[in-house]
Write a protein that holds these residues in place. Sequence first.
Motif, PDB file in Angstrom:
ATOM      1  N   LEU A 166       0.846  -1.205   0.000  1.00  0.00           N
ATOM      2  CA  LEU A 166       0.000   0.000   0.000  1.00  0.00           C
ATOM      3  C   LEU A 166       0.874   1.246   0.000  1.00  0.00           C
ATOM      4  CD1 LEU A 166      -2.646  -0.874   2.737  1.00  0.00           C
ATOM      5  CD2 LEU A 166      -3.159  -0.513   0.320  1.00  0.00           C
ATOM      6  N   ASP A 167       0.326   2.301  -0.564  1.00  0.00           N
ATOM      7  CA  ASP A 167       0.994   3.591  -0.554  1.00  0.00           C
ATOM      8  C   ASP A 167       0.311   4.385   0.572  1.00  0.00           C
ATOM      9  OD1 ASP A 167       2.575   5.619  -1.363  1.00  0.00           O
ATOM     10  OD2 ASP A 167       1.416   6.149  -3.145  1.00  0.00           O
ATOM     11  N   ILE A 168       1.047   4.644   1.651  1.00  0.00           N
ATOM     12  CA  ILE A 168       0.425   5.273   2.820  1.00  0.00           C
ATOM     13  C   ILE A 168       0.714   6.772   2.831  1.00  0.00           C
ATOM     14  CG2 ILE A 168       0.378   5.308   5.348  1.00  0.00           C
ATOM     15  CD1 ILE A 168       1.327   2.189   4.855  1.00  0.00           C
ATOM     16  N   ARG A 169      -0.345   7.570   2.789  1.00  0.00           N
ATOM     17  CA  ARG A 169      -0.154   9.004   2.587  1.00  0.00           C
ATOM     18  C   ARG A 169      -0.974   9.823   3.573  1.00  0.00           C
ATOM     19  NH1 ARG A 169       0.318   9.427  -3.136  1.00  0.00           N
ATOM     20  NH2 ARG A 169       0.460  11.664  -2.850  1.00  0.00           N
ATOM     21  N   HIS A 170      -0.455  11.005   3.875  1.00  0.00           N
ATOM     22  CA  HIS A 170      -1.235  11.940   4.688  1.00  0.00           C
ATOM     23  C   HIS A 170      -2.054  12.817   3.743  1.00  0.00           C
ATOM     24  CE1 HIS A 170      -2.125  15.451   7.271  1.00  0.00           C
ATOM     25  NE2 HIS A 170      -2.104  14.570   8.252  1.00  0.00           N
ATOM     26  N   LEU A 171      -3.217  13.254   4.226  1.00  0.00           N
ATOM     27  CA  LEU A 171      -4.102  14.084   3.401  1.00  0.00           C
ATOM     28  C   LEU A 171      -3.376  15.281   2.778  1.00  0.00           C
ATOM     29  CD1 LEU A 171      -7.003  14.921   2.499  1.00  0.00           C
ATOM     30  CD2 LEU A 171      -7.236  16.046   4.717  1.00  0.00           C
ATOM     31  N   LEU A 172      -2.512  15.935   3.563  1.00  0.00           N
ATOM     32  CA  LEU A 172      -1.811  17.135   3.071  1.00  0.00           C
ATOM     33  C   LEU A 172      -0.921  16.797   1.872  1.00  0.00           C
ATOM     34  CD1 LEU A 172      -1.058  20.160   3.567  1.00  0.00           C
ATOM     35  CD2 LEU A 172       0.783  19.333   5.038  1.00  0.00           C
ATOM     36  N   ASP A 173      -0.244  15.650   1.952  1.00  0.00           N
ATOM     37  CA  ASP A 173       0.621  15.183   0.874  1.00  0.00           C
ATOM     38  C   ASP A 173      -0.201  14.928  -0.401  1.00  0.00           C
ATOM     39  OD1 ASP A 173       2.247  13.575  -0.776  1.00  0.00           O
ATOM     40  OD2 ASP A 173       2.182  11.855   0.579  1.00  0.00           O
TER      41      ASP A 173
ATOM     42  N   GLY B  35      -2.682  18.851  -6.480  1.00  0.00           N
ATOM     43  CA  GLY B  35      -1.831  19.931  -6.969  1.00  0.00           C
ATOM     44  C   GLY B  35      -2.324  21.310  -6.585  1.00  0.00           C
ATOM     45  N   LEU B  36      -1.352  22.203  -6.378  1.00  0.00           N
ATOM     46  CA  LEU B  36      -1.702  23.553  -5.943  1.00  0.00           C
ATOM     47  C   LEU B  36      -2.421  24.333  -7.039  1.00  0.00           C
ATOM     48  CD1 LEU B  36       1.536  24.450  -3.953  1.00  0.00           C
ATOM     49  CD2 LEU B  36      -0.716  23.888  -3.025  1.00  0.00           C
TER      50      LEU B  36
ATOM     51  N   ALA C  47      12.445  17.653   7.305  1.00  0.00           N
ATOM     52  CA  ALA C  47      11.967  17.076   8.565  1.00  0.00           C
ATOM     53  C   ALA C  47      11.745  18.131   9.641  1.00  0.00           C
ATOM     54  CB  ALA C  47      12.960  16.033   9.066  1.00  0.00           C
ATOM     55  N   GLU C  48      12.506  19.225   9.558  1.00  0.00           N
ATOM     56  CA  GLU C  48      12.392  20.234  10.609  1.00  0.00           C
ATOM     57  C   GLU C  48      11.725  21.528  10.158  1.00  0.00           C
ATOM     58  OE1 GLU C  48      15.724  20.620  13.252  1.00  0.00           O
ATOM     59  OE2 GLU C  48      16.613  18.793  12.421  1.00  0.00           O
ATOM     60  N   HIS C  49      11.837  21.812   8.875  1.00  0.00           N
ATOM     61  CA  HIS C  49      11.205  23.036   8.356  1.00  0.00           C
ATOM     62  C   HIS C  49      10.396  22.710   7.109  1.00  0.00           C
ATOM     63  CE1 HIS C  49      13.796  25.158  11.140  1.00  0.00           C
ATOM     64  NE2 HIS C  49      14.800  24.450  10.672  1.00  0.00           N
ATOM     65  N   PRO C  50       9.356  21.910   7.261  1.00  0.00           N
ATOM     66  CA  PRO C  50       8.564  21.526   6.085  1.00  0.00           C
ATOM     67  C   PRO C  50       7.803  22.720   5.526  1.00  0.00           C
ATOM     68  CG  PRO C  50       7.506  20.751   8.091  1.00  0.00           C
ATOM     69  CD  PRO C  50       8.815  21.347   8.512  1.00  0.00           C
ATOM     70  N   THR C  51       7.661  22.773   4.197  1.00  0.00           N
ATOM     71  CA  THR C  51       7.023  23.944   3.569  1.00  0.00           C
ATOM     72  C   THR C  51       5.612  23.650   3.052  1.00  0.00           C
ATOM     73  OG1 THR C  51       8.041  23.294   1.484  1.00  0.00           O
ATOM     74  CG2 THR C  51       9.229  24.912   2.799  1.00  0.00           C
ATOM     75  N   GLU C  52       5.183  22.390   3.115  1.00  0.00           N
ATOM     76  CA  GLU C  52       3.928  21.992   2.466  1.00  0.00           C
ATOM     77  C   GLU C  52       2.707  22.798   2.928  1.00  0.00           C
ATOM     78  OE1 GLU C  52       6.254  19.889   3.323  1.00  0.00           O
ATOM     79  OE2 GLU C  52       6.597  18.593   1.582  1.00  0.00           O
ATOM     80  N   LEU C  53       2.546  22.911   4.238  1.00  0.00           N
ATOM     81  CA  LEU C  53       1.360  23.605   4.740  1.00  0.00           C
ATOM     82  C   LEU C  53       1.411  25.087   4.359  1.00  0.00           C
ATOM     83  CD1 LEU C  53      -1.233  23.266   6.315  1.00  0.00           C
ATOM     84  CD2 LEU C  53       0.018  23.638   8.429  1.00  0.00           C
TER      85      LEU C  53
END
Lengths: 335, 199
Positions: A119-126, A133-134, A170-176
């Motif tokens: 399975l491909d396990i993903r978080h909603l944000l990802d 896509g943005l 890992a420490e400064h993620p930009t996704e959100l």
Amino acid sequence: MSDYIFYPGCAMESNAKAYYDSLMEIAQPLGINLQEIDDWNCCGATEYVGINLIPAYSLIARNLALAAKMGRKTIISPCSACYLNLAKADYYMAERPSLGEKVNEALAAGDLQYTPGSLDIRHLLDVLINDIGLDKLKEKVVRPLKGLKVAPYMGCMVPRPDYNNRWSDAEHPTELFDVLKAIGAEVVDFPGAATCCGGHMTQIGPETAYELIRRLISSAEKSKADIMVTVCPMCQLNVDAYQGETNSHFGTNYNMPIVFFSQLVGLALGFPPEKLGFGSEVTSTEKALAQIGVDIPESAIAEGKNASRKDFPCRFACEKQPRRKARPQRRQKHE
Amino acid sequence: MSKTPVEHVHARLDHDEDLSLLNEVSMKTAGVSRLEMCIQCGSCGGSCPSEMDMDHTPRTLFAMLRAGMREEALLSNTPWICVSCYHCVVRCPQNVHITDVMYTLKGMAIREKKYRDSTAPDFSETFVDMVEKYGRSYEFGLATRHYLKHSPLRMIRTAAMGLDMLKKGRLSMKPTTIEGMDQLTAILNKAKEMELAHE
């Protein structure tokens, strides 16, 4: 429409109902088709794994086994702890085959089995960023949240330890940050973006939790944020519901609302606030949302309406509690 | 008369190094723990947001495991103060599964009844009881049972918050039970059998 397996997790049924409701609203226009795992069970949070190893991984793997039977490959979890547990079980079952075999032997007692990696396990944000896509998100925005200053609070369990190499840092993620910008909000520089809310310490070691919550809110306030935005039920609960206790502990007067990112995405897509779970928060969002011309109707706020910071949430004993000053600066490693 | 620091060091070097405790903890940890690879750099403690409330930093704790200090290591509050934020894990140059080692130490401390304060172990056990009974977590039951036993005063203080959460539909008075409880129980029983054989 893209098809996904949906693992909501226990919090979505109770304290994070706003997350669930808002996700259900925005899924359709964004083209996310969710099919919930039939009869899924709890992932064990951070508790089960501290008691018994093989049972803990078997508990998580029952969900993976049920999901693998559904004929779709990608599983979405909106909860950070659930996401991490699912990803971790999948990773460790492969990393240490003897663990994988034992888990499968246990699953066999329930006529199930799971092959790690299937399975491909993903978080909603990802999924929102990398599958939808943005650009598509921007196209759907009918009410840009212009003028709302938001602190993007991603917490710890989504970007770390990143078992499936999904995140920017890992420490400064930009996704959100990127998602909130795409819906027109003004994203403030928020050093606390990936620090911890205290997790279950609000229950078992409140003083440790209060300090972590204080650091977070103080960081958001210094950044002049109107509102904090999270991707995790535990983070929302700790910063929102325990803000009053934190205030009485330190003698502070913080008043920082915290909502799920899906709620703000929903507003930007034009949904009315009452459909997105606004009003269910303990620390009111009314003032923050009024800045962008959004009013939460009385009915949504229900009876909790006038529960202001002063007398809520711990009006019985707050005043009698000894007030502790904030810890000296040198102890604050993550501000 | 108490020993000087140098005498302490020599006392520890009197016998051959015994890595049995380190190996035991490593083997009981999920995945490949890499605990043996710790180089005592201290990145873990330096990255930890709750280190201020720990009696030993993770680095010290791992040195204690290497020194075979079973009693002291299992009595440490460090694993119980760990907030599972994985900051140490991503910074560890040796990729030690630090957070998972903390889980292992909690489990060992519970089995050997080596803890100073029962609040956290009881909370974990109550949570697990609820999950094993219903298949899903049950916050209302968990909080009520936990607070009644450990901090009835705090329960009174948080009553207003709890009521508000109830009114807003964020707290359910009733647990949700999954349909496949028999299946889950069979899986967990089998897993527990193996866990015992594993020890």
